[in-house]
Design a protein around this motif. Structure first.
Motif, PDB file in Angstrom:
ATOM      1  N   SER A  91       0.833  -1.206   0.000  1.00 43.27           N
ATOM      2  CA  SER A  91       0.000   0.000   0.000  1.00 43.27           C
ATOM      3  C   SER A  91       0.869   1.258   0.000  1.00 43.27           C
ATOM      4  O   SER A  91       0.584   2.219  -0.723  1.00 43.27           O
ATOM      5  N   GLN A  92       1.923   1.246   0.804  1.00 38.43           N
ATOM      6  CA  GLN A  92       2.833   2.388   0.841  1.00 38.43           C
ATOM      7  C   GLN A  92       3.555   2.561  -0.494  1.00 38.43           C
ATOM      8  O   GLN A  92       3.721   3.679  -0.977  1.00 38.43           O
ATOM      9  N   TRP A 108       2.450   1.636  -3.454  1.00 43.62           N
ATOM     10  CA  TRP A 108       1.490   2.119  -4.442  1.00 43.62           C
ATOM     11  C   TRP A 108       1.220   3.604  -4.234  1.00 43.62           C
ATOM     12  O   TRP A 108       1.046   4.347  -5.204  1.00 43.62           O
ATOM     13  N   THR A 109       1.197   4.068  -2.988  1.00 41.04           N
ATOM     14  CA  THR A 109       0.995   5.487  -2.702  1.00 41.04           C
ATOM     15  C   THR A 109       2.153   6.318  -3.257  1.00 41.04           C
ATOM     16  O   THR A 109       1.940   7.381  -3.855  1.00 41.04           O
ATOM     17  N   ILE A 110       3.368   5.828  -3.083  1.00 40.03           N
ATOM     18  CA  ILE A 110       4.542   6.536  -3.614  1.00 40.03           C
ATOM     19  C   ILE A 110       4.515   6.540  -5.138  1.00 40.03           C
ATOM     20  O   ILE A 110       4.808   7.555  -5.777  1.00 40.03           O
ATOM     21  N   LYS A 159       1.840   6.381  -7.071  1.00 40.13           N
ATOM     22  CA  LYS A 159       0.789   7.310  -7.511  1.00 40.13           C
ATOM     23  C   LYS A 159       1.255   8.754  -7.399  1.00 40.13           C
ATOM     24  O   LYS A 159       0.971   9.569  -8.277  1.00 40.13           O
ATOM     25  N   LYS A 160       1.987   9.072  -6.333  1.00 46.41           N
ATOM     26  CA  LYS A 160       2.511  10.428  -6.169  1.00 46.41           C
ATOM     27  C   LYS A 160       3.480  10.776  -7.291  1.00 46.41           C
ATOM     28  O   LYS A 160       3.403  11.854  -7.889  1.00 46.41           O
ATOM     29  N   ARG A 168       1.547  11.210 -10.546  1.00 46.09           N
ATOM     30  CA  ARG A 168       0.807  12.476 -10.537  1.00 46.09           C
ATOM     31  C   ARG A 168       1.745  13.647 -10.816  1.00 46.09           C
ATOM     32  O   ARG A 168       1.409  14.555 -11.583  1.00 46.09           O
ATOM     33  N   GLY A 220       7.979   1.568  -4.774  1.00 44.94           N
ATOM     34  CA  GLY A 220       7.102   2.620  -5.292  1.00 44.94           C
ATOM     35  C   GLY A 220       7.735   3.377  -6.438  1.00 44.94           C
ATOM     36  O   GLY A 220       7.084   3.668  -7.451  1.00 44.94           O
TER      37      GLY A 220
END
Length: 136
Positions: free
Chosen positions: A6-7, A9-11, A13-14, A17, A99
């Motif tokens: 999850s961490q 994937w968050t990185i 996505k950042k 973006r 990530g």
């Protein structure tokens, strides 16, 4: 394991973006891939190019923009000194690496698809199953 993914994937996505906001890296990567294909097409005749030569051109056109994506993934973090913040955050360093890797992989895949379309048009390779032979 689920938390680390999850961490990561968050990185990723950042990073994606941030790259989509500026779009300069994506344009640079796509143009570099196009230029590699175009330069090699000038150096060999498209009718007489062997399958192994075409596959080499295709892999070079995938590799060089991919290297740009990997370099850019940490460049923005170093400029704004955000890498120190990421390293100080309560996130495993492996999750940070994963990530960044995922973000670079997505950018390279999108670039690779665009380069593949350009390659098939320039070298007159059909989009059927025959182009899979070029990858091997």
């Amino acid at each position: 394991m689920r938390v680390a993914l999850s961490q990561s994937w968050t990185i990723a996505k950042k990073d994606l973006r941030c790259e989509l906001r500026s779009a300069s890296a994506i344009i640079t990567m796509v143009l570099l891939g196009f230029l590699v294909v175009l330069v090699f097409s000038f150096s060999m005749e498209t009718e007489s190019a062997t399958t192994s030569a075409r596959s080499g051109v295709l892999w070079a056109a995938f590799l060089f923009p991919g290297l740009l994506a990997v370099g850019r993934s940490f460049e923005g973090e170093k400029e704004a000194q955000c890498l120190e913040g990421l390293l100080l955050s309560p996130v495993d360093r492996g999750a940070i690496y994963l990530g960044k890797l995922l973000g670079s992989l997505v950018l390279s895949s999108v670039t690779g698809l665009l380069v593949l379309v350009f390659f098939t048009v320039l070298y007159d390779v059909g989009l059927g199953l025959a182009w899979l032979a070029l990858l091997g």
